[in-house]
Design a protein around this motif. Structure first.
Motif, PDB file in Angstrom:
ATOM      1  N   ALA A 446      37.907 -11.372  78.974  1.00  8.85           N
ATOM      2  CA  ALA A 446      38.661 -11.831  77.800  1.00  8.85           C
ATOM      3  C   ALA A 446      37.765 -12.507  76.767  1.00  8.85           C
ATOM      4  CB  ALA A 446      39.774 -12.785  78.222  1.00  8.85           C
ATOM      5  N   GLN A 447      36.504 -12.147  76.745  1.00  7.21           N
ATOM      6  CA  GLN A 447      35.539 -12.715  75.803  1.00  7.21           C
ATOM      7  C   GLN A 447      35.479 -11.875  74.531  1.00  7.21           C
ATOM      8  OE1 GLN A 447      33.336 -15.559  75.943  1.00  7.21           O
ATOM      9  NE2 GLN A 447      33.225 -14.920  73.814  1.00  7.21           N
ATOM     10  N   PRO A 448      35.793 -12.435  73.362  1.00  9.81           N
ATOM     11  CA  PRO A 448      35.622 -11.690  72.109  1.00  9.81           C
ATOM     12  C   PRO A 448      34.144 -11.482  71.781  1.00  9.81           C
ATOM     13  CG  PRO A 448      37.118 -13.565  71.841  1.00  9.81           C
ATOM     14  CD  PRO A 448      36.419 -13.736  73.148  1.00  9.81           C
ATOM     15  N   GLY A 449      33.873 -10.550  70.892  1.00  8.05           N
ATOM     16  CA  GLY A 449      32.511 -10.307  70.463  1.00  8.05           C
ATOM     17  C   GLY A 449      32.018 -11.403  69.536  1.00  8.05           C
ATOM     18  N   ASN A 450      30.745 -11.718  69.628  1.00  2.27           N
ATOM     19  CA  ASN A 450      30.177 -12.796  68.817  1.00  2.27           C
ATOM     20  C   ASN A 450      30.205 -12.500  67.320  1.00  2.27           C
ATOM     21  OD1 ASN A 450      29.561 -14.772  70.734  1.00  2.27           O
ATOM     22  ND2 ASN A 450      27.620 -13.788  71.275  1.00  2.27           N
ATOM     23  N   ASP A 451      30.261 -11.218  66.940  1.00 10.14           N
ATOM     24  CA  ASP A 451      30.261 -10.921  65.505  1.00 10.14           C
ATOM     25  C   ASP A 451      31.573 -11.300  64.830  1.00 10.14           C
ATOM     26  OD1 ASP A 451      31.786  -8.954  66.651  1.00 10.14           O
ATOM     27  OD2 ASP A 451      30.815  -7.272  65.631  1.00 10.14           O
ATOM     28  N   ALA A 535      45.297  -8.018  62.370  1.00 12.19           N
ATOM     29  CA  ALA A 535      46.075  -7.098  63.193  1.00 12.19           C
ATOM     30  C   ALA A 535      45.168  -6.445  64.224  1.00 12.19           C
ATOM     31  CB  ALA A 535      46.722  -6.022  62.312  1.00 12.19           C
ATOM     32  N   LYS A 536      45.785  -5.778  65.192  1.00 10.08           N
ATOM     33  CA  LYS A 536      45.006  -4.935  66.094  1.00 10.08           C
ATOM     34  C   LYS A 536      44.391  -3.803  65.280  1.00 10.08           C
ATOM     35  CE  LYS A 536      44.947  -4.854  70.106  1.00 10.08           C
ATOM     36  NZ  LYS A 536      45.992  -4.523  71.076  1.00 10.08           N
ATOM     37  N   ALA A 537      43.249  -3.319  65.722  1.00 12.21           N
ATOM     38  CA  ALA A 537      42.523  -2.283  64.980  1.00 12.21           C
ATOM     39  C   ALA A 537      43.343  -1.004  64.827  1.00 12.21           C
ATOM     40  CB  ALA A 537      41.199  -1.988  65.679  1.00 12.21           C
ATOM     41  N   LYS A 538      44.280  -0.759  65.757  1.00 13.67           N
ATOM     42  CA  LYS A 538      45.084   0.457  65.679  1.00 13.67           C
ATOM     43  C   LYS A 538      46.013   0.457  64.467  1.00 13.67           C
ATOM     44  CE  LYS A 538      48.721  -1.318  68.768  1.00 13.67           C
ATOM     45  NZ  LYS A 538      49.421  -1.101  70.059  1.00 13.67           N
ATOM     46  N   PHE A 557      37.645  -7.688  70.427  1.00 13.50           N
ATOM     47  CA  PHE A 557      38.467  -8.864  70.708  1.00 13.50           C
ATOM     48  C   PHE A 557      38.524  -9.157  72.210  1.00 13.50           C
ATOM     49  CE2 PHE A 557      42.684 -11.173  70.225  1.00 13.50           C
ATOM     50  CZ  PHE A 557      42.127 -12.243  69.553  1.00 13.50           C
ATOM     51  N   LYS A 558      38.270  -8.165  73.011  1.00  7.75           N
ATOM     52  CA  LYS A 558      38.107  -8.298  74.452  1.00  7.75           C
ATOM     53  C   LYS A 558      36.969  -7.355  74.840  1.00  7.75           C
ATOM     54  CE  LYS A 558      41.991 -10.750  75.299  1.00  7.75           C
ATOM     55  NZ  LYS A 558      42.439 -10.891  73.904  1.00  7.75           N
ATOM     56  N   LEU A 559      36.386  -7.569  76.008  1.00  6.31           N
ATOM     57  CA  LEU A 559      35.261  -6.739  76.418  1.00  6.31           C
ATOM     58  C   LEU A 559      35.681  -5.284  76.646  1.00  6.31           C
ATOM     59  CD1 LEU A 559      33.187  -8.875  78.951  1.00  6.31           C
ATOM     60  CD2 LEU A 559      32.879  -8.637  76.494  1.00  6.31           C
TER      61      LEU A 559
END
Length: 580
Positions: A446-451, A535-538, A557-559
């Motif tokens: 459940a770790q988001p990306g650092n960017d 929003a979600k990317a979808k 947003f999640k791994l």
């Protein structure tokens, strides 16, 4: 430095007592300073994890309202109280939220000094270095969860008890009780620590009885001798006081200390501040901070449904994390356990901590509710002791090679030690602030990306300059019908958890939020849209044509493949002096 036999209760006497001991102490102090530096350096460079965001959000609410109620899902209250107080003097940033965890964990290497009657100079220094630099221990001591806190306090309590036994100084026992109380105030798995310690103690005593039987001493005679020796120590320590009264008073005092700290940590706020208004109020506060908290814990974490998971899948997950996150420490631990256990008079401390680690591998997959790499933290911590023995064994192997002018032996020892050090450095370089899917064995999913972090900094800056609603969250994962329900826990709807860790960043910026479900027409939803839409990317394809004048940034947003898109109005960014 080599060990010599002779000290009662240890089987071997550490040479860390005179000048060599002073060198070990100074080395451990230096290592502890190093431990602090590596835990604070770049502490805010990794974006908040989902779980950090959840705990952090409710800390901000507690900080603002002064209202606190223990909730097992958020874990022990220690970090909540400390951070809520800390935010009165420093800003609520990722760095300062993680700061108490990093500082407490940084002090663990110094506790090695408490074990100096059982470990020699080289082993003490090796233990300090392993507790400082092991990749798994380092990663999760730079993480605003309570695993590093409960581990640090529990390990310190254990080391203090060992030192209390070695020196027969009761005040060290009280210090251990204080540390254990803080462990229970940090996270509920302090109970698992106690159970694992108990299991290791049973295994160690069984080992002791087997050794006695091998010398043709009956088990009953050995137990009787041990009880007599223990009672003799109580008589010696009690002085002029009757031993039974001394022992009973000491246990009562320890219980009082433990319960006082527990009540102070777990009692609700602001009710605790009126505890002395009357006997009835006092009893209610004490009950809420003890029995009430225990009932909440039992209701939330001990029910069968919460533990309904495939045991062996969790064991596999933990072993995978250990192999990827702490391979050098594991290999050194196996070497240390073998050398100490089969090379002569096995030391109780080394055997005990090895058993402690083994029991933890068996126990934690039962106790934990999700597959999370941080559970392995509690296995690595005790295994650092036999690992230190293993590392010291290689050093002494090399020393003997030097003394005998055996270049082959020196080369082998140097190669193994260099490979171990290189492995630790390489792993730390890989996992340092990692939020990457390829590190999933150590980084929780459940770790988001650092960017995403610089984009959220833009959102915060825009929200601080904007008046009115700042952020529109689009989609069922983010939609909460009543935003005001988020003022006090629990949150008003499960979809709020789908936003994490965003609420931490929104709350500290004072952002005003609104949300709509996925069924809302994108055109209608974005009419008079606020400066930020998430929003979600979808949903990007449906929303982007409606948001003319907005810049878009898409991030993990999640791994495991979940992504979000953040739209920010260019005019609002210009006013705030920021850009994507």
């Amino acid at each position: 430095m080599h060990r010599a036999a002779g000290e009662a209760g240890t089987g071997r006497q550490s040479a860390a007592t005179d000048d060599a001991g002073k060198r070990a102490l100074f080395a451990l102090i230096g290592i502890t300073l190093l431990s602090l530096v590596v835990r604070l350096w770049g502490l805010s460079d990794r974006i908040f994890h989902w779980d950090e965001g959840r705990v952090g959000y409710w800390i901000l609410r507690y900080h603002e309202t002064g209202q606190f109620q223990y909730r097992p899902i958020i874990h022990g209250p220690f970090i909540q109280h400390v951070d809520a107080l800390l935010f009165h003097v420093v800003p609520a940033t990722d760095f300062w939220a993680r700061f108490p965890v990093a500082v407490v964990a940084a002090g663990v290497p110094l506790t090695a000094w408490l074990l100096r009657r059982h470990l020699d100079e080289i082993e003490l220094v090796a233990l300090g270095l392993l507790l400082t630099l092991d990749p798994l221990l380092l990663y999760y001591s730079r993480f605003m969860r309570s695993d590093a806190l409960v581990g640090a306090f529990a390990f310190a309590a254990f080391a203090l008890l060992v030192r209390a036994y070695d020196t027969r100084r009761p005040w060290l026992g009280y210090a251990a009780v204080v540390s254990l109380a803080f462990a229970f105030g940090s996270k509920e798995n302090a109970l698992v620590y106690v159970l694992c310690l108990g299991g290791a103690a049973v295994l160690l005593y069984d080992h002791h009885l087997v050794q006695a039987a091998s010398r043709e001493v009956s088990v009953l005679e050995r137990v009787r001798t041990d009880l007599a020796r223990t009672w003799g120590w109580v008589e010696e320590a009690s002085g002029r006081v009757h031993p039974a009264l001394w022992l009973g008073g000491g246990l009562a005092g320890a219980l009082l200390v433990f319960m006082t700290i527990t009540v102070l940590l777990y009692a609700p706020r602001p009710e605790i501040w009126s505890a002395l208004d009357g006997p009835g109020t006092f009893v209610n506060v004490v009950e809420a901070g003890t029995l009430g908290a225990a009932e909440r814990f039992a209701d939330g974490w001990l029910d069968a449904g919460h533990r309904d998971h495939p045991y062996f899948a969790f064991v596999h997950d933990m072993l995978e994390t250990l192999v990827y996150g702490s391979p050098v420490l594991l290999l050194f631990a196996l070497l240390g356990f073998a050398v100490d256990g089969y090379g002569g008079d096995a030391r109780g401390l080394v055997t005990f901590t090895a058993y402690w680690g083994a029991v933890s591998v068996i126990g934690y997959p039962v106790a934990t509710d999700i597959q999370a790499p941080w559970a392995a933290f509690h296995v690595v911590l005790p295994l650092a002791v036999p690992a230190a023995v293993g590392a010291a064994t290689l050093v002494r192997f090399g020393e003997r090679g030097v003394q005998k002018d055996d270049r082959a032996v020196v080369a082998v020892a140097a190669l193994l030690l260099t490979a171990g050090a290189g492995g630790v450095v390489a792993a730390n370089a890989d996992y340092w602030n990692s939020a990457a899917e390829e590190d999933r064995q150590v980084v929780q999913w459940a770790q988001p990306g650092n960017d995403l972090q610089p984009t959220l900094a833009v959102v915060e800056a825009v929200a601080r300059e904007n008046t009115g609603t700042d952020v529109l969250l689009y989609g069922d994962q983010f939609h909460v019908a009543n935003e005001s329900s988020l003022d006090q826990p629990p949150p008003g709807g499960p979809s709020w958890h789908g936003r994490l860790p965003l609420p931490w960043y929104f709350e500290r910026a004072g952002a005003e939020l609104t949300s709509v479900p996925s069924s809302a027409d994108p055109g209608d939803a974005t009419t008079d849209a606020p400066p930020v839409v998430i929003a979600k990317a979808k949903h990007r394809g449906a929303l982007e044509p409606q948001l003319d004048g907005y810049a878009a940034a898409e991030h993990p947003f999640k791994l495991w493949g979940e992504r979000i898109v953040v739209f920010v109005d260019r005019g609002a960014m210009n006013e705030a002096g920021v850009s994507l």
